[in-house]
Design an enzyme around this catalytic site. Structure first.
Site, PDB file in Angstrom:
ATOM      1  N   GLU A 161       0.826  -1.208   0.000  1.00 28.39           N
ATOM      2  CA  GLU A 161       0.000   0.000   0.000  1.00 28.39           C
ATOM      3  C   GLU A 161       0.866   1.267   0.000  1.00 28.39           C
ATOM      4  O   GLU A 161       0.822   2.074   0.945  1.00 28.39           O
ATOM      5  CB  GLU A 161      -0.952   0.012   1.191  1.00 28.39           C
ATOM      6  N   CYS A 169       6.585  13.644   1.921  1.00 22.39           N
ATOM      7  CA  CYS A 169       7.488  14.064   2.997  1.00 22.39           C
ATOM      8  C   CYS A 169       8.042  15.441   2.659  1.00 22.39           C
ATOM      9  O   CYS A 169       8.343  15.724   1.503  1.00 22.39           O
ATOM     10  CB  CYS A 169       8.613  13.037   3.123  1.00 22.39           C
ATOM     11  N   GLU A 317      -6.705  -7.459  -0.692  1.00 23.95           N
ATOM     12  CA  GLU A 317      -7.121  -7.421   0.711  1.00 23.95           C
ATOM     13  C   GLU A 317      -8.580  -7.024   0.811  1.00 23.95           C
ATOM     14  O   GLU A 317      -9.031  -6.079   0.158  1.00 23.95           O
ATOM     15  CB  GLU A 317      -6.331  -6.367   1.498  1.00 23.95           C
ATOM     16  N   LYS A 366      -5.118  -6.584  16.422  1.00 18.60           N
ATOM     17  CA  LYS A 366      -5.633  -7.843  16.983  1.00 18.60           C
ATOM     18  C   LYS A 366      -7.158  -7.903  17.002  1.00 18.60           C
ATOM     19  O   LYS A 366      -7.741  -8.975  17.125  1.00 18.60           O
ATOM     20  CB  LYS A 366      -5.050  -8.114  18.365  1.00 18.60           C
TER      21      LYS A 366
HETATM   22  C1  GAL Z   1      -4.393  -2.369   4.958  1.00 13.77           C
HETATM   23  C2  GAL Z   1      -3.001  -2.904   5.160  1.00 13.77           C
HETATM   24  C3  GAL Z   1      -2.984  -4.166   6.000  1.00 13.77           C
HETATM   25  C4  GAL Z   1      -3.883  -4.021   7.186  1.00 13.77           C
HETATM   26  C5  GAL Z   1      -5.262  -3.681   6.719  1.00 13.77           C
HETATM   27  C6  GAL Z   1      -6.269  -3.556   7.826  1.00 13.77           C
HETATM   28  O1  GAL Z   1      -4.336  -0.999   4.773  1.00 13.77           O
HETATM   29  O2  GAL Z   1      -2.372  -3.165   3.931  1.00 13.77           O
HETATM   30  O3  GAL Z   1      -1.654  -4.440   6.386  1.00 13.77           O
HETATM   31  O4  GAL Z   1      -3.384  -3.012   8.011  1.00 13.77           O
HETATM   32  O5  GAL Z   1      -5.239  -2.459   6.045  1.00 13.77           O
HETATM   33  O6  GAL Z   1      -7.553  -3.261   7.338  1.00 13.77           O
END
Ligand code: GAL
Length: 680
Positions: A161, A169, A317, A366
């Site tokens: 990401e 920066c 994801e 968690k």
């Molecule tokens: C994304 C990230 C993951 C995790 C996830 C949680 O932004 O790539 O590592 O943090 O969100 O929703």
């Protein structure tokens, strides 16, 4: 920069993985080795065939500078291979280890107001930092050398990401890199002065050394400086990506490379980025409590498909259930994860992955759900849904590689998005993604498939082009839009488009200068509306409607008024117009019509353009078609909480359960889905 390589033929990962990819981020370093055996067993039970490994493993892989500990990672790779699970191997560079920032504190990022971001979370690096880049490249070289020939390796996952948390920066190292980028762009300080309009507020520079990033200033920094800094920041992160990619393609030229995008992520120009990816992948976390989530996730899927030029992409994801980062993290309803997973496939994904495989017991995430939950696994409803989905996806091999065809394109340009949302405008309420959603929602509701396109793309393959807003436009893109209409296309364009050039200087000669002839209108002045204001509209057929956000004084210059304002000082003046240009037509919207009116206008435009939905469906049922190798798959998704009967016009087989379907009505339970191989 290295040239992009030819992308993998269908299916996405070729013979390596001729299935819908299924799995998630796997973080075995968080668990004792005994748990890994259990992981492998459960992965097999759930039909997992791909995991993203090593994303946050840097401090375990390289516990001290140049000292690598690969033995444990070898065991994980071998274990996965033995279990028949392929690996999307991360370069592990997203979260630098403590020793790196301890030794090189200058690599930490700094905000516009001088605040330094410290280690202790993740992604705490300045993208221009030589110390960070050197260390990252060292790790990538070691990873690629060690695992380049490992039989489990299916693809590379560069960083993670990019731009999340730290998209830019403002430190001294970045300032130097910004100056170098500007030298490259402008060639001379004179040209920069011209481009930035520095005769305003006595900002004229006499040397590049005087230039800084747009740090915190008494009031608005120079707008072109801000715009260039956004361009620079996107390019600089892309350089980090390219530095890693160059190593990977040298050592493993046949392994595809991806990095996970974040849907409509403003800081990175994903058109530019996508050219550097062998496979586009995306992270998508729609909010279960938001009624617009299904639309938004579909829109993100369409963007990913479009970024990859129509090729399949991977949902890298999503979550099985709750996230941990909203104020209130609402649980997904039973069946919602499964439904939204199919939605991604419907929109062109050939992979459905999760963050993460096993729910952490320590650390900041968690309370974020995972494929394997904390509790007793077998009793968990979400685990059961994970297993069910994994098994069903195993029946969808024939879908892999198929694509969707859209007759409609929505134009999206990052430069214009950045420029539009700089402060000091007639209204700060005009937001790019809001504007896009105003157009996308009615098309989503009617199951009209939509692509996204960059304004300077070849638009000739589309029948209908939508421009929710294009504040900044290049001559080339404006010319392409005009040619599209003149050669028979239908265009719908909203207010405040064509206002500035690429330097963010006003295009003089009347608003909207590059489109006056095309639209047959001249805009004399803007009348933006406050949050409590609306204007009334009256259509030629007497129908009444409302407009919000914006209104403007339009003079007709060849167009006909489709609707006029019927309240405010603009009463009687045109609000929505239509103009025949060449063999096409262009609609112009001088306000943001209410949702029903937007729906009606887009239906008119679709009818003019001969655009049809993928299928006629009852309200709340999504339909998208994917085609390829002589096959056609109709995805039908019931987003409602009640059972619906959906009409089918051809016979087919539902790949989800193997049932044969005849033309007529098909019953779909709440949140159910059918993937119909048509003409079976
Ligand atoms: C994304 C990230 C993951 C995790 C996830 C949680 O932004 O790539 O590592 O943090 O969100 O929703």
């Amino acid at each position: 920069m290295a040239q992009p390589r030819v992308n993998s033929p269908e299916p996405l990962l070729g013979a390596t993985l001729p299935h819908i990819a299924y799995g998630g981020d796997y973080n075995p370093e968080q668990w004792p080795e005994g748990v890994w055996q259990e992981d492998a067993r459960l992965m097999q039970e759930a039909g997992v065939n791909l995991v993203s490994l090593g994303i946050f493993s840097w401090s375990r892989l390289e516990p001290a500078e140049g000292e690598f500990e690969f033995a444990w990672f070898d065991r994980v790779m071998d274990l996965l291979h033995d279990a028949g699970v392929r690996v999307d191997l991360a370069t592990a560079t997203a979260s630098p280890p403590p020793w790196l920032s301890h030794r090189h504190p200058e690599m930490l990022p700094v905000l516009a107001d001088g605040v330094k971001l410290w280690p202790g979370a993740r992604q705490h690096y300045c993208p221009s930092s030589p110390a960070y880049r050197t260390a990252a490249r060292g790790l990538v070289e070691a990873m690629a050398t060690r695992y380049g020939k490992h039989p489990a390796l299916a693809m590379w996952h560069v960083g993670n990401e990019f731009g999340c948390h730290v998209p830019a920066c403002w430190c001294d190292v970045s300032a130097e890199a910004f100056r170098a980028w500007l030298r490259d762009r402008y060639g001379s300080i004179e040209r920069l002065n011209e481009g930035w309009g520095t005769d305003f507020w006595s900002q004229r520079y006499s040397a590049f050394e005087e230039i800084l990033p747009p740090r915190r200033t008494p009031t608005w920094p120079n707008p072109t400086q801000q715009l260039d800094f956004m361009r620079f920041s996107s390019d600089t992160l892309l350089e980090c990506h390219e530095g890693e990619r160059a190593i990977l393609t040298r050592i493993t030229p046949d392994i595809p490379v991806t990095t996970n995008f974040m849907s409509f992520f403003k800081p990175l120009d994903y058109w530019k980025w996508a050219e550097r990816e062998d496979i586009v992948s995306n992270d998508s976390y729609p909010d279960p409590s938001d009624p617009r989530s299904a639309m938004r996730a579909a829109m993100a899927g369409d963007l990913m498909r479009s970024l990859g030029g129509g090729r399949p992409w991977i949902l890298m994801e999503q979550t099985t259930n709750r996230v941990n980062w909203r104020d209130v993290n609402v649980a997904k309803a039973p069946g919602q994860m499964r439904l939204w997973s199919y939605q991604a496939i419907a929109r062109g994904a050939d992979g459905v992955m999760f963050f993460q495989w096993r729910q952490s017991r320590a650390g900041a995430e968690k309370h974020h759900s995972a494929m394997v939950p904390h509790g007793p696994v077998d009793a968990s409803p979400s685990w059961k849904e994970v297993v069910r989905l994994g098994h069903e996806l195993g029946r969808l091999d024939s879908v892999c590689g198929s694509q969707s065809r859209a007759d409609v394109a929505v134009l999206l340009d990052w430069d214009s998005w950045w420029a539009l949302e700089l402060p000091s405008k007639p209204s700060n309420r005009v937001r790019q993604v809001d504007q896009i959603e105003t157009y996308y929602q009615p098309l989503f509701d009617r199951n009209v498939t939509v692509d996204f396109a960059r304004p300077d793309h070849d638009l000739s393959r589309y029948r209908l082009v939508l421009v929710p807003n294009l504040y900044l436009v290049s001559d080339e893109a404006a010319g392409g839009i005009v040619r599209f209409v003149e050669s028979g296309g239908t265009l719908v364009m909203s207010f405040f488009s064509g206002i500035v050039d690429q330097a963010e200087h006003i295009r003089l000669g009347g608003y909207p200068k590059p489109f006056i002839d095309l639209l047959g209108v001249r805009v004399m002045d803007f009348h933006p509306l406050t949050i409590d204001q609306e204007v009334e509209l009256e259509f030629n057929d007497g129908k009444r409607a409302r407009g919000e956000l914006w209104s403007e004084h339009i003079e007709l210059a060849g167009a006909e008024a489709v609707a006029r304002f019927s309240s405010s000082e603009l009463a009687g003046r045109p609000a929505i117009t239509r103009h025949a240009a060449g063999s096409g037509r262009a609609y112009y919207l001088g306000t943001r019509p209410d949702a029903r009116t937007m729906e009606r206008l887009l239906q008119m435009a679709c009818a003019d353009a001969g655009v049809e939905p993928a299928a006629e469906m009852p309200q709340g049922v999504e339909a998208v078609r994917r085609q390829g190798r002589g096959r056609s798959f109709l995805f039908v998704l019931n987003h409602r909480e009640i059972e619906v009967d959906v009409p089918l016009s051809v016979a087919g087989q539902n790949l989800v359960d193997g049932s044969d379907l005849r033309p007529g009505l098909m019953r779909l339970p709440p949140r159910a889905v059918a993937v119909i191989r048509e003409g079976w």
